[in-house]
Design a protein around this motif. Structure first.
Motif, PDB file in Angstrom:
ATOM      1  N   UNK A 136      41.504  37.959  23.656  1.00 42.93           N
ATOM      2  CA  UNK A 136      41.908  38.892  24.710  1.00 42.93           C
ATOM      3  C   UNK A 136      41.273  38.508  26.038  1.00 42.93           C
ATOM      4  N   UNK A 137      40.019  38.085  25.998  1.00 49.17           N
ATOM      5  CA  UNK A 137      39.349  37.660  27.224  1.00 49.17           C
ATOM      6  C   UNK A 137      40.009  36.409  27.788  1.00 49.17           C
ATOM      7  N   UNK A 138      40.400  35.501  26.902  1.00 53.63           N
ATOM      8  CA  UNK A 138      41.094  34.298  27.357  1.00 53.63           C
ATOM      9  C   UNK A 138      42.412  34.645  28.035  1.00 53.63           C
ATOM     10  N   UNK A 139      43.141  35.570  27.460  1.00 48.17           N
ATOM     11  CA  UNK A 139      44.425  35.979  28.034  1.00 48.17           C
ATOM     12  C   UNK A 139      44.214  36.596  29.410  1.00 48.17           C
ATOM     13  N   UNK A 140      43.218  37.448  29.531  1.00 49.91           N
ATOM     14  CA  UNK A 140      42.949  38.101  30.814  1.00 49.91           C
ATOM     15  C   UNK A 140      42.504  37.072  31.854  1.00 49.91           C
ATOM     16  N   UNK A 141      41.734  36.088  31.440  1.00 48.30           N
ATOM     17  CA  UNK A 141      41.313  35.041  32.382  1.00 48.30           C
ATOM     18  C   UNK A 141      42.502  34.252  32.905  1.00 48.30           C
ATOM     19  N   UNK A 142      43.411  33.873  32.027  1.00 44.40           N
ATOM     20  CA  UNK A 142      44.596  33.146  32.463  1.00 44.40           C
ATOM     21  C   UNK A 142      45.469  34.015  33.357  1.00 44.40           C
ATOM     22  N   UNK A 143      45.565  35.282  33.049  1.00 44.89           N
ATOM     23  CA  UNK A 143      46.360  36.185  33.880  1.00 44.89           C
ATOM     24  C   UNK A 143      45.732  36.318  35.267  1.00 44.89           C
ATOM     25  N   UNK A 144      44.418  36.428  35.331  1.00 41.50           N
ATOM     26  CA  UNK A 144      43.740  36.500  36.633  1.00 41.50           C
ATOM     27  C   UNK A 144      43.943  35.208  37.421  1.00 41.50           C
ATOM     28  N   UNK A 145      43.897  34.090  36.728  1.00 37.66           N
ATOM     29  CA  UNK A 145      44.149  32.813  37.381  1.00 37.66           C
ATOM     30  C   UNK A 145      45.563  32.774  37.966  1.00 37.66           C
ATOM     31  N   UNK A 146      46.534  33.268  37.213  1.00 38.46           N
ATOM     32  CA  UNK A 146      47.910  33.270  37.715  1.00 38.46           C
ATOM     33  C   UNK A 146      48.077  34.247  38.872  1.00 38.46           C
ATOM     34  N   UNK A 147      47.282  35.323  38.879  1.00 47.45           N
ATOM     35  CA  UNK A 147      47.335  36.264  40.010  1.00 47.45           C
ATOM     36  C   UNK A 147      46.917  35.574  41.307  1.00 47.45           C
ATOM     37  N   UNK A 148      46.079  34.562  41.207  1.00 46.69           N
ATOM     38  CA  UNK A 148      45.666  33.802  42.384  1.00 46.69           C
ATOM     39  C   UNK A 148      46.611  32.638  42.665  1.00 46.69           C
ATOM     40  N   UNK A 149      47.094  32.007  41.626  1.00 48.21           N
ATOM     41  CA  UNK A 149      47.902  30.810  41.787  1.00 48.21           C
ATOM     42  C   UNK A 149      49.312  31.110  42.296  1.00 48.21           C
ATOM     43  N   UNK A 150      49.945  32.135  41.767  1.00 44.65           N
ATOM     44  CA  UNK A 150      51.336  32.432  42.130  1.00 44.65           C
ATOM     45  C   UNK A 150      51.483  32.707  43.625  1.00 44.65           C
ATOM     46  N   UNK A 151      50.657  33.530  44.251  1.00 41.35           N
ATOM     47  CA  UNK A 151      50.819  33.731  45.695  1.00 41.35           C
ATOM     48  C   UNK A 151      50.612  32.449  46.505  1.00 41.35           C
ATOM     49  N   UNK A 152      49.694  31.600  46.067  1.00 42.01           N
ATOM     50  CA  UNK A 152      49.476  30.333  46.770  1.00 42.01           C
ATOM     51  C   UNK A 152      50.739  29.471  46.694  1.00 42.01           C
ATOM     52  N   UNK A 153      51.346  29.410  45.520  1.00 44.70           N
ATOM     53  CA  UNK A 153      52.584  28.652  45.364  1.00 44.70           C
ATOM     54  C   UNK A 153      53.693  29.270  46.202  1.00 44.70           C
TER      55      UNK A 153
END
Length: 110
Positions: free
Chosen positions: A21-38
């Motif tokens: 669950x922690x891994x999933x949340x970490x990847x989701x947080x990463x995508x929250x930062x990556x998607x707006x940059x893209x």
């Protein structure tokens, strides 16, 4: 003698289970930062990218809450499965048999 040695108990120690669950949340947080940059890279407005980031963060937060709730429920179920069961003589509720003689109409008459 330099052959393979038998595996001892210390060699068979398994690593602690990963917290998926922690891994999933970490990847989701990463995508929250990556998607707006893209999105900014592809020419989306700053307001649109910020709105997307906020939406993703809200979904990530809700999923995190649901995952933690699910983990607690699974841990509770596992704890109930490990709890010792009552013996045969400690049943309760309707339908439990209570020693003694039964009198009534089911006894065949000779």
């Amino acid at each position: 003698m330099s052959g393979p040695r038998p595996a001892s108990e210390a060699d068979r120690v398994t690593p602690p289970p990963r917290d998926t669950a922690t891994d999933v949340v970490r990847w989701a947080a990463f995508s929250c930062l990556l998607v707006p940059v893209v999105l900014l890279g592809y020419g989306t407005s700053l307001a649109g990218a910020a709105g997307t980031a906020l939406g993703l963060a809200a979904v990530t937060g809700a999923c995190r809450v649901l995952l933690r709730q699910s983990e607690r429920g699974a841990a509770r179920m596992a704890a109930e499965d490990r709890a010792p069961h009552r013996g045969r003589r400690h049943r309760t509720g309707t339908g439990s048999h209570r020693g003694g003689r039964h009198t009534g109409g089911d006894t065949p008459v000779s």
